[in-house]
Design an enzyme around this catalytic site. Structure first.
Site, short mmCIF file in Angstrom:
data_model
loop_
_atom_site.label_atom_id
_atom_site.label_comp_id
_atom_site.label_asym_id
_atom_site.label_seq_id
_atom_site.Cartn_x
_atom_site.Cartn_y
_atom_site.Cartn_z
N ASP A 12 0.87 -1.17 0.00
CA ASP A 12 0.00 0.00 0.00
C ASP A 12 0.91 1.23 0.00
O ASP A 12 2.11 1.12 0.27
CB ASP A 12 -0.89 -0.05 1.25
CG ASP A 12 -1.72 1.21 1.42
OD1 ASP A 12 -2.40 1.61 0.47
OD2 ASP A 12 -1.64 1.81 2.52
N ASP A 14 -0.14 5.14 1.01
CA ASP A 14 -0.37 6.07 2.13
C ASP A 14 -0.37 5.32 3.45
O ASP A 14 -1.17 4.40 3.66
CB ASP A 14 -1.71 6.78 1.97
CG ASP A 14 -1.82 7.58 0.67
OD1 ASP A 14 -1.90 8.81 0.75
OD2 ASP A 14 -1.80 6.96 -0.41
N ASP A 173 -1.78 -0.84 5.80
CA ASP A 173 -2.06 -0.30 7.13
C ASP A 173 -3.54 -0.20 7.46
O ASP A 173 -3.90 0.38 8.49
CB ASP A 173 -1.42 1.08 7.28
CG ASP A 173 -2.08 2.13 6.39
OD1 ASP A 173 -2.42 1.80 5.23
OD2 ASP A 173 -2.28 3.26 6.85
#
Length: 222
Positions: A12, A14, A173
């Protein structure tokens, strides 16, 4: 060097590879100001991230009473236009990100980014930061078509294909990342240092890390 079981590692963006909340927050606040809303504090911007820019702005607007769809769409377009011009002002790689990417490459692991950010933004930011060359695939929330971004498995499956097939692990996250990896039936590591929508240890990943310095040992244990 310990044998490494994964041919591909997907990330991922961000909150996993990049700390982006200041630039995203500035874009949100630009749109909020145009709509007559109060700005969100920079630290609060990190709580809004997840699911893409549209959801991020929607959360901020809804916290202040909401808007009719046509007015919201106007602010959303203004946010995207602003972000297109200011998306790498304060954005930086997390500590150890570049070292981890280099070490994985030295192990002949193919690397991919799978984000819900628009692909054009992801490519622009990674290029500006000098990181784009590390990745065989940069897949955005719009790459696969409507309804096929995370938490759908499609972009992770596509990342595996673009990486030449073989075994893949994913690092993210958020719940969206874990759900996408589970749906794609691939191992997943939670980046507990990122913009988690619940504590990293509670995201349901196979394991979690508190720093990217822990990633390669964590992958070796999977």
């Amino acid at each position: 060097m310990t044998d490494f079981r994964f041919d591909i590692v997907g990330f991922d963006l961000d909150g996993t590879l990049l700390e982006t909340h200041r630039d995203l927050g500035a874009a949100v606040n630009h749109a909020l100001d145009l709509g007559g809303f109060a700005p969100v504090p920079a630290d609060h911007a990190s709580d809004l991230i997840g699911g893409g820019a549209k959801i991020m702005l929607k959360k901020a607007v809804d916290e202040q009473g909401g808007l009719p769809e046509d007015e919201f769409r106007r602010l959303y377009k203004a946010m995207l236009a602003y972000y297109a011009e200011h998306n790498a002002v304060h954005t930086r790689p997390y500590p150890h990100a570049e070292e981890v990417l280099r070490e994985l490459a030295a192990r002949r692991v193919q690397l991919a980014v799978v984000t819900n950010k628009f692909e054009s933004f992801a490519r622009q930011i990674l290029t500006t930061l000098g990181l784009a060359e590390h990745f065989v695939a940069i897949i955005g929330g719009d790459t696969m078509g409507k309804g096929r971004a995370k938490p759908a498995p499609d972009p992770i499956i596509e990342a595996r294909a673009r990486g030449g097939g073989g075994s893949i692990a994913f690092v993210g996250d958020s719940s969206y990342d874990v759900m996408a990896a589970r749906a794609a039936e691939v191992p997943v590591v939670a980046a507990a240092y990122g913009y988690c929508d619940k504590p990293g240890s509670e995201l349901g990943a196979d394991t979690h890390i508190d720093s990217l310095a822990e990633l390669i040992p964590a992958l070796e244990r999977l």
